[in-house]
Design an enzyme around this catalytic site. Structure first.
Site, PDB file in Angstrom:
ATOM      1  N   ARG A  36      36.574 -37.792 -47.781  1.00 42.21           N
ATOM      2  CA  ARG A  36      35.502 -37.686 -46.790  1.00 42.21           C
ATOM      3  C   ARG A  36      34.723 -36.402 -47.071  1.00 42.21           C
ATOM      4  NH1 ARG A  36      39.982 -39.428 -44.206  1.00 42.21           N
ATOM      5  NH2 ARG A  36      39.796 -41.422 -43.130  1.00 42.21           N
ATOM      6  N   HIS A  62      29.192 -40.907 -46.637  1.00 40.00           N
ATOM      7  CA  HIS A  62      30.323 -41.835 -46.635  1.00 40.00           C
ATOM      8  C   HIS A  62      30.165 -42.930 -47.692  1.00 40.00           C
ATOM      9  CE1 HIS A  62      34.017 -42.105 -44.481  1.00 40.00           C
ATOM     10  NE2 HIS A  62      33.881 -43.393 -44.254  1.00 40.00           N
ATOM     11  N   TYR A 111      35.409 -51.270 -45.816  1.00 39.24           N
ATOM     12  CA  TYR A 111      34.985 -50.243 -46.765  1.00 39.24           C
ATOM     13  C   TYR A 111      34.502 -50.841 -48.078  1.00 39.24           C
ATOM     14  CZ  TYR A 111      36.110 -45.637 -44.909  1.00 39.24           C
ATOM     15  OH  TYR A 111      36.101 -44.474 -44.221  1.00 39.24           O
TER      16      TYR A 111
END
Length: 194
Positions: free
Chosen positions: A42, A142, A177
């Protein structure tokens, strides 16, 4: 509100990566992109990194692994440093005006002494590169983390291993994701000829 997406197209991904290296000549921002794409961390964890996390100053060499305690989850994560990361960090280190120490921020802000780049500034760095190469979907910090997973999945990495790499608590999160779209599904059906 739209969801942040991975960078799926490999040609656009190369253009995105090279924007700060070739067009802007900004090695710090280039290194930020390379680390984000190759570590699956992250952005909050990336911005807190110090040179001592990557470099053994006593032996004068790069470490083989990066050990991080993730800020969001508190979980430990050990990441093998691949060739792209080490090569980029070597170039970055060689271009610094003063030699870093173990405690030197990897991505210093221009404000203050040895303070890391802010999350909002990192977002602007990523967004500028994305817009410059014509990425028309929702790209953010992200996206780097998601891009890692998407391309690892496309290269055959099992989703369960990606779940472990991401330190996700559920497979559903990992599936989101990966950003699997209809064209990915279509390719599976087209490649199977029974």
């Amino acid at each position: 509100m739209s969801t942040t997406q991975p960078i799926r197209d490999t040609e656009l991904l190369h253009e995105f990566k090279d924007f700060y290296l070739e067009k802007e000549r900004n090695i710090r921002n280039y290194t930020l992109c390379i680390l984000g794409l190759n570590t699956a961390l992250r952005i909050t964890d990336i911005l807190e990194l110090r040179w001592g996390d990557f470099y053994d100053f006593d032996r004068d060499c790069f470490l083989e692994h990066l050990a991080v305690t993730e800020k969001k989850t508190g979980k430990s994560n050990t990441i093998a440093l691949n060739h792209a990361v080490v090569e980029t960090l070597t170039t970055y280190r060689n271009q610094l005006s003063t030699a870093p120490t173990e405690d030197t921020c990897l991505f210093p802000s221009r404000k203050g002494t040895n303070h890391p780049l802010s999350r909002s500034q990192a977002f602007r760095v990523i967004k500028k590169a994305a817009e410059a190469v014509g990425l028309d979907h929702n790209v953010s910090c992200h996206s780097l983390r998601k891009t890692f997973g998407y391309h690892a999945w496309r290269q055959g990495t099992p989703p369960a291993l990606l779940m472990n790499i991401y330190n996700h608590s559920s497979y559903q999160i990992t599936k989101r994701y990966l950003g699997i779209e209809q064209d990915d599904r279509d390719n599976v059906f087209k490649s199977i000829s029974l």
